[in-house]
Design a protein around this motif. Sequence first.
Motif, PDB file in Angstrom:
ATOM      1  N   VAL A  55     -10.607  13.204  -6.994  1.00 12.52           N
ATOM      2  CA  VAL A  55     -10.488  12.630  -8.340  1.00 12.52           C
ATOM      3  C   VAL A  55      -9.025  12.462  -8.728  1.00 12.52           C
ATOM      4  O   VAL A  55      -8.616  11.416  -9.268  1.00 12.52           O
ATOM      5  N   VAL A  56      -8.204  13.468  -8.448  1.00  8.19           N
ATOM      6  CA  VAL A  56      -6.778  13.388  -8.795  1.00  8.19           C
ATOM      7  C   VAL A  56      -6.091  12.283  -8.004  1.00  8.19           C
ATOM      8  O   VAL A  56      -5.334  11.473  -8.562  1.00  8.19           O
ATOM      9  N   VAL A  57      -6.345  12.223  -6.696  1.00  4.80           N
ATOM     10  CA  VAL A  57      -5.713  11.202  -5.855  1.00  4.80           C
ATOM     11  C   VAL A  57      -6.069   9.805  -6.325  1.00  4.80           C
ATOM     12  O   VAL A  57      -5.195   8.940  -6.500  1.00  4.80           O
ATOM     13  N   ASP A  94       2.463  -4.052   2.638  1.00  2.00           N
ATOM     14  CA  ASP A  94       2.159  -4.233   4.066  1.00  2.00           C
ATOM     15  C   ASP A  94       2.840  -3.178   4.928  1.00  2.00           C
ATOM     16  O   ASP A  94       2.300  -2.763   5.957  1.00  2.00           O
ATOM     17  N   ILE A  95       4.050  -2.759   4.527  1.00  6.89           N
ATOM     18  CA  ILE A  95       4.749  -1.716   5.276  1.00  6.89           C
ATOM     19  C   ILE A  95       3.929  -0.430   5.272  1.00  6.89           C
ATOM     20  O   ILE A  95       3.762   0.231   6.305  1.00  6.89           O
ATOM     21  N   PHE A  96       3.399  -0.062   4.095  1.00 10.11           N
ATOM     22  CA  PHE A  96       2.576   1.145   4.009  1.00 10.11           C
ATOM     23  C   PHE A  96       1.283   0.983   4.792  1.00 10.11           C
ATOM     24  O   PHE A  96       0.827   1.917   5.455  1.00 10.11           O
ATOM     25  N   LEU A  97       0.691  -0.222   4.727  1.00  8.75           N
ATOM     26  CA  LEU A  97      -0.573  -0.449   5.420  1.00  8.75           C
ATOM     27  C   LEU A  97      -0.399  -0.480   6.934  1.00  8.75           C
ATOM     28  O   LEU A  97      -1.365  -0.247   7.673  1.00  8.75           O
ATOM     29  N   ALA A  98       0.806  -0.782   7.402  1.00  6.05           N
ATOM     30  CA  ALA A  98       1.041  -0.876   8.841  1.00  6.05           C
ATOM     31  C   ALA A  98       1.027   0.485   9.516  1.00  6.05           C
ATOM     32  O   ALA A  98       0.819   0.579  10.734  1.00  6.05           O
ATOM     33  N   VAL A  99       1.261   1.543   8.751  1.00  3.74           N
ATOM     34  CA  VAL A  99       1.287   2.897   9.319  1.00  3.74           C
ATOM     35  C   VAL A  99      -0.104   3.511   9.194  1.00  3.74           C
ATOM     36  O   VAL A  99      -0.694   3.477   8.113  1.00  3.74           O
ATOM     37  N   PRO A 100      -0.669   4.063  10.270  1.00  7.09           N
ATOM     38  CA  PRO A 100      -1.976   4.726  10.174  1.00  7.09           C
ATOM     39  C   PRO A 100      -1.971   5.777   9.064  1.00  7.09           C
ATOM     40  O   PRO A 100      -1.010   6.559   8.970  1.00  7.09           O
ATOM     41  N   PRO A 101      -2.995   5.792   8.208  1.00  2.00           N
ATOM     42  CA  PRO A 101      -2.993   6.682   7.038  1.00  2.00           C
ATOM     43  C   PRO A 101      -2.739   8.152   7.366  1.00  2.00           C
ATOM     44  O   PRO A 101      -1.935   8.807   6.710  1.00  2.00           O
ATOM     45  N   LEU A 102      -3.427   8.668   8.381  1.00  2.00           N
ATOM     46  CA  LEU A 102      -3.269  10.083   8.702  1.00  2.00           C
ATOM     47  C   LEU A 102      -1.860  10.373   9.201  1.00  2.00           C
ATOM     48  O   LEU A 102      -1.276  11.413   8.876  1.00  2.00           O
ATOM     49  N   VAL A 103      -1.292   9.449   9.975  1.00  3.40           N
ATOM     50  CA  VAL A 103       0.069   9.639  10.481  1.00  3.40           C
ATOM     51  C   VAL A 103       1.064   9.666   9.321  1.00  3.40           C
ATOM     52  O   VAL A 103       1.982  10.503   9.286  1.00  3.40           O
ATOM     53  N   LEU A 104       0.882   8.758   8.359  1.00  2.33           N
ATOM     54  CA  LEU A 104       1.774   8.725   7.202  1.00  2.33           C
ATOM     55  C   LEU A 104       1.654  10.007   6.390  1.00  2.33           C
ATOM     56  O   LEU A 104       2.669  10.590   5.975  1.00  2.33           O
ATOM     57  N   ALA A 105       0.429  10.459   6.167  1.00  2.00           N
ATOM     58  CA  ALA A 105       0.229  11.697   5.415  1.00  2.00           C
ATOM     59  C   ALA A 105       0.832  12.887   6.145  1.00  2.00           C
ATOM     60  O   ALA A 105       1.451  13.764   5.535  1.00  2.00           O
ATOM     61  N   THR A 155      -2.025  10.394  -1.894  1.00  2.00           N
ATOM     62  CA  THR A 155      -1.813   9.346  -2.897  1.00  2.00           C
ATOM     63  C   THR A 155      -0.816   8.313  -2.393  1.00  2.00           C
ATOM     64  O   THR A 155      -1.000   7.100  -2.585  1.00  2.00           O
ATOM     65  N   ALA A 156       0.256   8.779  -1.744  1.00  2.00           N
ATOM     66  CA  ALA A 156       1.297   7.873  -1.257  1.00  2.00           C
ATOM     67  C   ALA A 156       0.767   6.875  -0.247  1.00  2.00           C
ATOM     68  O   ALA A 156       1.307   5.767  -0.107  1.00  2.00           O
ATOM     69  N   MET A 157      -0.293   7.223   0.471  1.00  2.00           N
ATOM     70  CA  MET A 157      -0.836   6.318   1.478  1.00  2.00           C
ATOM     71  C   MET A 157      -2.081   5.588   0.996  1.00  2.00           C
ATOM     72  O   MET A 157      -2.589   4.728   1.708  1.00  2.00           O
ATOM     73  N   TRP A 158      -2.555   5.886  -0.238  1.00  2.00           N
ATOM     74  CA  TRP A 158      -3.830   5.300  -0.664  1.00  2.00           C
ATOM     75  C   TRP A 158      -3.671   4.096  -1.593  1.00  2.00           C
ATOM     76  O   TRP A 158      -4.512   3.200  -1.594  1.00  2.00           O
ATOM     77  N   TRP A 159      -2.603   4.054  -2.401  1.00  2.00           N
ATOM     78  CA  TRP A 159      -2.478   2.966  -3.366  1.00  2.00           C
ATOM     79  C   TRP A 159      -2.400   1.577  -2.725  1.00  2.00           C
ATOM     80  O   TRP A 159      -2.880   0.589  -3.320  1.00  2.00           O
ATOM     81  N   PRO A 160      -1.796   1.411  -1.498  1.00  2.00           N
ATOM     82  CA  PRO A 160      -1.697   0.055  -0.948  1.00  2.00           C
ATOM     83  C   PRO A 160      -3.039  -0.623  -0.712  1.00  2.00           C
ATOM     84  O   PRO A 160      -3.142  -1.849  -0.787  1.00  2.00           O
ATOM     85  N   TRP A 161      -4.078   0.156  -0.443  1.00  4.10           N
ATOM     86  CA  TRP A 161      -5.391  -0.448  -0.205  1.00  4.10           C
ATOM     87  C   TRP A 161      -5.926  -1.104  -1.478  1.00  4.10           C
ATOM     88  O   TRP A 161      -6.566  -2.162  -1.419  1.00  4.10           O
ATOM     89  N   TYR A 162      -5.659  -0.484  -2.622  1.00  3.83           N
ATOM     90  CA  TYR A 162      -6.067  -1.084  -3.889  1.00  3.83           C
ATOM     91  C   TYR A 162      -5.191  -2.281  -4.236  1.00  3.83           C
ATOM     92  O   TYR A 162      -5.675  -3.269  -4.796  1.00  3.83           O
ATOM     93  N   ALA A 163      -3.917  -2.197  -3.902  1.00  7.70           N
ATOM     94  CA  ALA A 163      -3.016  -3.328  -4.150  1.00  7.70           C
ATOM     95  C   ALA A 163      -3.485  -4.555  -3.370  1.00  7.70           C
ATOM     96  O   ALA A 163      -3.548  -5.667  -3.928  1.00  7.70           O
ATOM     97  N   ARG A 164      -3.822  -4.380  -2.107  1.00  2.56           N
ATOM     98  CA  ARG A 164      -4.270  -5.511  -1.296  1.00  2.56           C
ATOM     99  C   ARG A 164      -5.606  -6.052  -1.788  1.00  2.56           C
ATOM    100  O   ARG A 164      -5.811  -7.279  -1.862  1.00  2.56           O
ATOM    101  N   LEU A 165      -6.529  -5.166  -2.138  1.00  5.78           N
ATOM    102  CA  LEU A 165      -7.835  -5.594  -2.631  1.00  5.78           C
ATOM    103  C   LEU A 165      -7.700  -6.408  -3.913  1.00  5.78           C
ATOM    104  O   LEU A 165      -8.243  -7.529  -4.024  1.00  5.78           O
ATOM    105  N   ILE A 166      -6.985  -5.870  -4.900  1.00  4.47           N
ATOM    106  CA  ILE A 166      -6.869  -6.545  -6.193  1.00  4.47           C
ATOM    107  C   ILE A 166      -6.010  -7.797  -6.079  1.00  4.47           C
ATOM    108  O   ILE A 166      -6.225  -8.774  -6.811  1.00  4.47           O
TER     109      ILE A 166
END
Length: 273
Positions: free
Chosen positions: A81-83, A114-125, A144-155
């Motif tokens: 919920v927080v993330v 795209d830079i954030f999305l290019a890095v595998p989520p678990l590796v970035l975390a 959180t640092a690796m999750w916001w780009p997915w919403y940015a791309r979707l919206i």
Amino acid sequence: MAAFFGNPLSVLGLAIVTVIVLLSVFADWLTPYPEHVGPIGDFAAMNMPPDETYRLGTDTMGRDLFTRIVYGYQLSLIMAVVVLSIATPIGVVVGLVAGYKGGWIDYALMRVTDIFLAVPPLVLAMAIMGFLQPTLMNGMLAITAMWWPWYARLIYNVTRAEAQEGYVLAAETVGASTAHILFREILPNCWPSILTKMTLDIGFVILMASSLSFLGLGVQPPTPDLGSMVAEGAKYMPDAWWLSVWPAIAILIVVLGFNLVGDGLREAFEAES
């Protein structure tokens, strides 16, 4: 929502999620040994297999496994919920602005995304946690640092399509402000996509948090965490199989439940559109 409740899998997912949420909220009253959440244990009952007293068995300190799994659910839901409460607004705003404004703003915002999305989520975390102390707060920041780009791309994709609709052109014609167009005209049409993704992402955030804990980079013992419980129990496989199997099944169940609900919401929104 008739389409949602008409789908047996969606109803099953909702039932699973409801049970897990109720267990988490009322954990103090529904668990048999709430005192087993902390470092206190019962060494006379250590490593006991499932029986009538301890339905899922006990861990290496004699603590009831069912109790710790329920509190592990509680911690996982709080983290999810927080993330999402932080990542979703950031990603939505970035996607709305980039999709509507276009030009250099679009280019700059989406290239960072795209830079954030290019890095595998678990590796970035893992990389982020490598610079931070393995705590609950830092774990949430890393995810959180690796999750916001997915919403940015979707919206962004939704906004690009909605910006060409007649209601947006009409608002521009009468001189509506950019903020009004973004948040009063376009955003309401993005909510089905946002809600569906958030529901699906709760399970994935829990899975990601468990993965970090499994690697020793997340929540640390004695705090009950599903990932760390699986990692700790793996040392005693196959003799004390219950130490890893039950927490792993618990992760599977919560991810499955939220995925079924998310899929049901997506189909329901598509049926209504």
